[in-house]
Design a protein around this motif. Sequence first.
Motif, PDB file in Angstrom:
ATOM      1  N   LYS A 162       0.839  -1.193   0.000  1.00  0.00           N
ATOM      2  CA  LYS A 162       0.000   0.000   0.000  1.00  0.00           C
ATOM      3  C   LYS A 162       0.881   1.253   0.000  1.00  0.00           C
ATOM      4  N   PRO A 163       0.503   2.263  -0.785  1.00  0.00           N
ATOM      5  CA  PRO A 163       1.319   3.484  -0.871  1.00  0.00           C
ATOM      6  C   PRO A 163       1.369   4.235   0.463  1.00  0.00           C
ATOM      7  N   ILE A 164       2.565   4.774   0.750  1.00  0.00           N
ATOM      8  CA  ILE A 164       2.783   5.578   1.953  1.00  0.00           C
ATOM      9  C   ILE A 164       3.342   6.930   1.523  1.00  0.00           C
ATOM     10  N   VAL A 165       2.834   7.984   2.141  1.00  0.00           N
ATOM     11  CA  VAL A 165       3.347   9.335   1.946  1.00  0.00           C
ATOM     12  C   VAL A 165       3.818   9.828   3.304  1.00  0.00           C
ATOM     13  N   THR A 166       4.949  10.538   3.315  1.00  0.00           N
ATOM     14  CA  THR A 166       5.497  11.042   4.568  1.00  0.00           C
ATOM     15  C   THR A 166       6.130  12.404   4.336  1.00  0.00           C
ATOM     16  N   LEU A 167       6.680  12.981   5.394  1.00  0.00           N
ATOM     17  CA  LEU A 167       7.420  14.236   5.284  1.00  0.00           C
ATOM     18  C   LEU A 167       8.911  13.913   5.220  1.00  0.00           C
ATOM     19  N   ASP A 168       9.663  14.800   4.615  1.00  0.00           N
ATOM     20  CA  ASP A 168      11.098  14.579   4.429  1.00  0.00           C
ATOM     21  C   ASP A 168      11.853  14.934   5.704  1.00  0.00           C
ATOM     22  N   LEU A 169      11.886  13.985   6.642  1.00  0.00           N
ATOM     23  CA  LEU A 169      12.569  14.156   7.921  1.00  0.00           C
ATOM     24  C   LEU A 169      13.494  12.962   8.150  1.00  0.00           C
ATOM     25  N   PRO A 170      14.631  13.174   8.818  1.00  0.00           N
ATOM     26  CA  PRO A 170      15.531  12.041   9.092  1.00  0.00           C
ATOM     27  C   PRO A 170      14.851  10.922   9.879  1.00  0.00           C
ATOM     28  N   LYS A 181       6.691   7.948  -0.475  1.00  0.00           N
ATOM     29  CA  LYS A 181       6.890   9.159  -1.259  1.00  0.00           C
ATOM     30  C   LYS A 181       6.850  10.362  -0.302  1.00  0.00           C
ATOM     31  N   ILE A 182       7.539  11.406  -0.669  1.00  0.00           N
ATOM     32  CA  ILE A 182       7.584  12.619   0.145  1.00  0.00           C
ATOM     33  C   ILE A 182       6.413  13.519  -0.247  1.00  0.00           C
ATOM     34  N   PHE A 183       5.682  13.999   0.763  1.00  0.00           N
ATOM     35  CA  PHE A 183       4.544  14.875   0.516  1.00  0.00           C
ATOM     36  C   PHE A 183       5.016  16.237   0.035  1.00  0.00           C
TER      37      PHE A 183
END
Length: 194
Positions: A162-170, A181-183
């Motif tokens: 299932k696709p996951i979107v997140t924020l670009d954080l360490p 993928k990065i939001f």
Amino acid sequence: MLPTSPMYPAPDDLLTLGNKALLRLHKTAFLCSRDYPSAIEKPVYLWALEQRYEGTCVLSGFHSRLEQAVLRYLLQGQWHPVVYALGRGIQPSTRFEYEVPVAAGHLLFVTPFADDVHSITPDTAAIRNQLVAELADSFFIPYLTPGGNLNELLQHPAFGAKPIVTLDLPENYPLKALGAKIFRSALALSHNQQ
């Protein structure tokens, strides 16, 4: 370690309050660690704005402070589909507190727990989170505390492909390692280009 087999009924057998037809919609699960950096709030609110604009059905346990803020925002709109997974039973006060969105057909409560389960425990929260993972078609996880409950939940087979979107954080490296993928807010990008 979380159990890998579901400990709750099939979706048709869940205890519900509201419009069960919402379960047939594509559902994006919103999961966020309880303790998070305040810097993520603005991009999360942009994400919520996009979901409302697009009419995406948002599924969550709405337990953390940030999740609660997003729920309040989503319910302000004319019609926005929301599935609220509970880590306890549906209490009589729930009917009164959410009477308007439930009656309007855009809010559904789901739970595997009988109404005599009055409070959320670490075990019921883990089962609720598994339920969210099973019901979701995609995920938005803006922040993941290293070694926290969400990190453990990622091991559940329901995440699968299932696709996951997140924020670009360490801290979100485990999500990125799973192919998240990065939001990037389309609304913010279009606003900046004007």
